[in-house]
Design an enzyme around this catalytic site. Structure first.
Site, PDB file in Angstrom:
ATOM      1  N   ASN A   1     -10.908  -2.651  -5.805  1.00 45.26           N
ATOM      2  CA  ASN A   1     -10.068  -1.780  -6.638  1.00 45.26           C
ATOM      3  C   ASN A   1     -10.713  -1.436  -7.992  1.00 45.26           C
ATOM      4  O   ASN A   1     -10.285  -0.504  -8.667  1.00 45.26           O
ATOM      5  CB  ASN A   1      -8.678  -2.400  -6.873  1.00 45.26           C
ATOM      6  CG  ASN A   1      -7.785  -2.348  -5.653  1.00 45.26           C
ATOM      7  OD1 ASN A   1      -6.910  -3.195  -5.460  1.00 45.26           O
ATOM      8  ND2 ASN A   1      -7.970  -1.346  -4.803  1.00 45.26           N
TER       9      ASN A   1
ATOM     10  N   ASP B   1       0.820  -1.210   0.000  1.00 45.31           N
ATOM     11  CA  ASP B   1       0.000   0.000   0.000  1.00 45.31           C
ATOM     12  C   ASP B   1       0.861   1.270   0.000  1.00 45.31           C
ATOM     13  O   ASP B   1       1.950   1.284   0.571  1.00 45.31           O
ATOM     14  CB  ASP B   1      -0.902  -0.017   1.244  1.00 45.31           C
ATOM     15  CG  ASP B   1      -2.016   1.006   1.144  1.00 45.31           C
ATOM     16  OD1 ASP B   1      -2.270   1.526   0.038  1.00 45.31           O
ATOM     17  OD2 ASP B   1      -2.621   1.301   2.180  1.00 45.31           O
TER      18      ASP B   1
HETATM   19  C1  FPP Z   1      -2.169   0.057  -3.260  1.00 48.79           C
HETATM   20  O1  FPP Z   1      -1.608   1.352  -3.300  1.00 48.79           O
HETATM   21  C2  FPP Z   1      -1.570  -0.759  -4.304  1.00 48.79           C
HETATM   22  C3  FPP Z   1      -2.260  -1.395  -5.272  1.00 48.79           C
HETATM   23  C4  FPP Z   1      -3.730  -1.342  -5.396  1.00 48.79           C
HETATM   24  C5  FPP Z   1      -1.570  -2.157  -6.317  1.00 48.79           C
HETATM   25  C6  FPP Z   1      -0.388  -2.946  -5.881  1.00 48.79           C
HETATM   26  C7  FPP Z   1       0.315  -3.435  -7.060  1.00 48.79           C
HETATM   27  C8  FPP Z   1       1.642  -3.373  -7.245  1.00 48.79           C
HETATM   28  C9  FPP Z   1       2.606  -2.897  -6.232  1.00 48.79           C
HETATM   29  C10 FPP Z   1       2.201  -3.783  -8.540  1.00 48.79           C
HETATM   30  C11 FPP Z   1       2.688  -5.146  -8.662  1.00 48.79           C
HETATM   31  C12 FPP Z   1       1.635  -6.181  -8.837  1.00 48.79           C
HETATM   32  C13 FPP Z   1       1.848  -7.327  -9.517  1.00 48.79           C
HETATM   33  C14 FPP Z   1       0.898  -8.453  -9.424  1.00 48.79           C
HETATM   34  C15 FPP Z   1       2.999  -7.533 -10.365  1.00 48.79           C
HETATM   35  P1  FPP Z   1      -2.586   2.584  -3.485  1.00 48.79           P
HETATM   36  O2  FPP Z   1      -2.726   2.863  -4.924  1.00 48.79           O
HETATM   37  O3  FPP Z   1      -3.870   2.298  -2.762  1.00 48.79           O
HETATM   38  O4  FPP Z   1      -1.808   3.726  -2.771  1.00 48.79           O
HETATM   39  P2  FPP Z   1      -2.456   4.969  -2.024  1.00 48.79           P
HETATM   40  O5  FPP Z   1      -3.265   4.418  -0.863  1.00 48.79           O
HETATM   41  O6  FPP Z   1      -1.276   5.737  -1.573  1.00 48.79           O
HETATM   42  O7  FPP Z   1      -3.291   5.693  -3.025  1.00 48.79           O
END
Ligand code: FPP
Length: 239
Positions: A67, A19
């Site tokens: 998501n 996250d």
């Molecule tokens: C949450 O951060 C992250 C995600 C929803 C995606 C996680 C995916 C990756 C790290 C990429 C790699 C994945 C694979 C399967 C290769 P957020 O966007 O919610 O962050 P925020 O809370 O700061 O907005």
């Protein structure tokens, strides 16, 4: 720090919520997608570290059923990351004897993501090393509901006797099937919640939170979490 880890007291299964990609990008005035890309680099590094440590299973939360609420452009970008990751890493994962598994509603994935994932499952299924498990289009409640429906179907079909539905039997209907429950959950980025992740399986999981954003999460933080885990006393409700 690596040497401080007790090899005989390793968590068997570590679950990780990646996250903070979006906030990391915003802090630097970059698009959110750049944050997810940087998050993928962290993922690659932590998979390497987990494997060097000798962990048995690592589960990464890559995309939740919630998501889909994000803007279409971000959803499409996130959906193409597994393919990109596998294109880049599959040969290395095979070399390291790693088994790739995926849990979630895989029917709901776009075609190209699904093809890339199936290829990786097939290519690594006879490997004997660490299990690298991705939660993709995954939701804990929907996983439980899905299991309830399958259990109920088996009861009505006479395959399963209601008297025999123990916790163990029910667990076997979950996506995590034969996996042990996670011993440790790691969630960076400062959020103190489990966000519909492995709800049934985390009954006795040790939780470890810190405020580092996932793209800034390094091996030292991972090892810190493992060391912290090793200093905890797990009682599972006993004394
Ligand atoms: C949450 O951060 C992250 C995600 C929803 C995606 C996680 C995916 C990756 C790290 C990429 C790699 C994945 C694979 C399967 C290769 P957020 O966007 O919610 O962050 P925020 O809370 O700061 O907005």
């Amino acid at each position: 720090m690596f040497e401080l880890v007790h090899k005989n007291k390793l968590p068997e299964h570590v679950a990780i919520i990646m996250d903070g990609n979006g906030r990391w990008a915003r802090e630097q005035g970059l698009p959110r997608m750049t944050g997810h890309k940087a998050g993928m680099d962290t993922l690659i590094d932590i998979v390497g570290c987990a494997n060097e440590l000798g962990l048995k299973i690592v589960t990464f939360y890559a995309f939740s059923t919630e998501n889909w609420k994000r803007p279409l452009q971000e959803v499409s970008f996130l959906m193409q990351l597994p393919e990109e990751y596998l294109q880049k890493e599959l040969h290395r994962l095979i070399e390291k004897n790693i088994v790739i598994t995926v849990m979630g509603d895989l029917e709901g994935l776009p075609g190209n993501t699904s093809v890339a994932v199936k290829k990786a499952l097939q290519a690594t299924r006879n490997n004997k090393g660490m299990i690298l498990n991705f939660a993709l289009n995954y939701g804990g409640r929907s996983e439980i509901l899905n299991a309830v429906k399958r259990v109920s179907r088996d009861v009505s079909d006479g395959v399963l006797d209601e008297e025999h539905i123990t916790e163990e039997v029910f667990s076997s209907y979950l996506y995590t099937g034969g996996f042990p429950d996670p011993d440790l959950l790691i969630r960076p980025s400062g959020e103190l919640r489990i966000s519909n992740f492995l709800l049934w399986q985390m009954a006795y999981t040790e939780l470890w939170f810190n405020s580092i954003l996932w793209p800034d999460f390094k091996r030292e933080h991972f090892l810190e979490a493992i060391l912290d885990y090793q200093n905890r006393e797990r009682r599972f409700g006993g004394i």
